[in-house]
Design an enzyme around this catalytic site. Structure first.
Site, mmCIF file in Angstrom:
data_model
loop_
_atom_site.group_PDB
_atom_site.id
_atom_site.type_symbol
_atom_site.label_atom_id
_atom_site.label_comp_id
_atom_site.label_asym_id
_atom_site.label_seq_id
_atom_site.Cartn_x
_atom_site.Cartn_y
_atom_site.Cartn_z
ATOM 1 N N HIS A 126 0.815 -1.223 0.000
ATOM 2 C CA HIS A 126 0.000 0.000 0.000
ATOM 3 C C HIS A 126 0.849 1.275 0.000
ATOM 4 O O HIS A 126 0.297 2.374 -0.089
ATOM 5 C CB HIS A 126 -0.951 0.033 1.204
ATOM 6 C CG HIS A 126 -2.000 -1.042 1.185
ATOM 7 N ND1 HIS A 126 -2.840 -1.238 0.112
ATOM 8 C CD2 HIS A 126 -2.331 -1.988 2.103
ATOM 9 C CE1 HIS A 126 -3.654 -2.261 0.375
ATOM 10 N NE2 HIS A 126 -3.360 -2.735 1.563
ATOM 11 N N ASP A 163 -2.828 -10.622 -2.388
ATOM 12 C CA ASP A 163 -3.402 -10.100 -1.143
ATOM 13 C C ASP A 163 -4.864 -9.713 -1.402
ATOM 14 O O ASP A 163 -5.229 -9.386 -2.531
ATOM 15 C CB ASP A 163 -2.600 -8.869 -0.705
ATOM 16 C CG ASP A 163 -2.975 -8.361 0.680
ATOM 17 O OD1 ASP A 163 -2.273 -8.698 1.638
ATOM 18 O OD2 ASP A 163 -3.984 -7.611 0.785
ATOM 19 N N HIS A 165 -6.359 -7.134 -0.596
ATOM 20 C CA HIS A 165 -6.488 -5.708 -0.866
ATOM 21 C C HIS A 165 -5.708 -5.338 -2.131
ATOM 22 O O HIS A 165 -4.629 -5.891 -2.385
ATOM 23 C CB HIS A 165 -5.952 -4.885 0.309
ATOM 24 C CG HIS A 165 -6.621 -5.189 1.621
ATOM 25 N ND1 HIS A 165 -6.086 -6.061 2.543
ATOM 26 C CD2 HIS A 165 -7.793 -4.756 2.130
ATOM 27 C CE1 HIS A 165 -6.908 -6.140 3.599
ATOM 28 N NE2 HIS A 165 -7.955 -5.360 3.371
ATOM 29 N N ASP A 243 -4.779 -12.613 3.502
ATOM 30 C CA ASP A 243 -5.982 -12.109 4.175
ATOM 31 C C ASP A 243 -7.255 -12.362 3.374
ATOM 32 O O ASP A 243 -8.339 -11.955 3.796
ATOM 33 C CB ASP A 243 -5.836 -10.613 4.529
ATOM 34 C CG ASP A 243 -5.107 -9.811 3.462
ATOM 35 O OD1 ASP A 243 -4.844 -10.366 2.380
ATOM 36 O OD2 ASP A 243 -4.814 -8.629 3.716
HETATM 37 ZN ZN LIG Z 1 -4.235 -7.044 2.665
#
Ligand SMILES: [Zn+2]
Length: 305
Positions: A126, A163, A165, A243
């Site tokens: 991120h 991931d 995200h 995740d």
């Molecule tokens: Zn994540």
């Protein structure tokens, strides 16, 4: 050729809050599962040196890097953004997390190994060119990929990010760099609420609806593998976040260890075919400790398959 498991005790000392999901126990849990699964006897372990400033500058705005280093707290806490906190040991952890991928590239290029898994934190995907975010200070995978490109003169590498995200930071850094094929799958709509609109031809984002199970997920990411076969990367990097596991309460996909094993095997087969099996995989998210550590072992076993 054994896989090299790269980590650093420094990565255990970054501790934002006992309640924060991105906590040192994640690495302890992975280490425990590596031992109890018996996989420890099949892997080499390496400690990473910290990243060098010039290596960070390849991926990030120089002023952003200098500000993080200059303003890192020597006592107490400092919030970088709504999700990311620094305490006195955080800078050292972030420097070693970013150094691990670079070290993995160096070990592979020396011929000692052809695969590395970096069990490090804070995670990185991120972190944008000039902004931290989502528990990430520096973009570890981008720093590693740019080391392969700029130090070793590779022409093309790929980054696969599974991931849950969107790897918004990695996309931000490489959106105008066609040397990097970036493939990201992510729950959508969901944090960081980006990635659904294509920004360039070398970015292959696959938004996934909440509730998606493994068999549907596998069908949805199939376009990655055709694109990878056409792209012919010289090294493959993996932003390995776990995740999306069904047991992980931070998101809402329904993946299990067998799905992480499957996606890893697809990536490994392409690496074997096109780039001598060269893979650097780096830990990103994964917050349900047992599911995280079981998934990491499945990932490592598939890399060694
Ligand atoms: Zn994540």
């Amino acid at each position: 050729m054994p896989i090299t498991f790269i980590s650093s005790p420094k990565c255990l000392l970054h501790d934002m809050d006992p309640e924060h999901p991105e906590q040192p126990a994640r690495l302890h849990s992975i280490n425990d599962q590596i031992i109890s699964s018996g996989v420890e006897f099949a892997i080499d372990f390496a400690d990473t040196p910290p990243v060098q400033l010039a290596q960070l500058y390849r991926a990030h705005d120089n002023q952003f890097v200098d500000k993080i280093i200059k303003e890192a707290p020597t006592e107490g806490h400092k919030w970088l953004d709504d999700d990311t906190l620094m305490m006195p040991q955080s800078l050292d952890a972030a420097m070693h997390a970013a150094g691990a991928g670079v070290h993995g590239v160096d070990l592979i290029m020396s011929g000692d190994t052809n695969k590395a898994f970096c069990a490090v934190r804070p995670p990185g995907h991120h972190a944008e060119y000039a902004k931290s975010g989502g528990f990430c200070i520096f973009n570890n995978i981008a720093v590693a990929a740019l080391h392969a490109l700029d130090h070793y003169g590779m022409k093309k590498v790929a980054i696969i990010d599974f991931d849950v995200h969107h790897g918004n930071g990695t996309e931000d850094i490489f959106k105008d760099d066609p040397r990097v094929l970036f493939c990201s799958s992510f729950q959508h709509p969901f944090y960081p609420f980006s990635g659904d609109k294509p920004t360039n031809e070398h970015i292959l984002n696959i938004p996934i609806p909440a509730g998606t199970k493994g068999d549907e997920y596998r069908q949805m990411v199939m376009p990655w593998f055709d694109k990878l076969n056409d792209f012919l990367p010289e090294m493959i990097f993996v932003s390995a976040g776990f995740d999306g596991h069904a047991e992980d309460a931070l998101a809402h996909l329904r993946l299990v260890e067998a799905d992480y094993e499957w996606v890893t095997l697809q990536i490994k087969n392409i690496a074997d075919k096109h780039c001598g099996g060269k893979i650097v995989s780096m830990l990103e998210g994964g917050y349900a400790l047992s599911a995280l550590s079981r998934s990491v072992v499945s990932h490592i076993k598939a890399l060694m398959n």
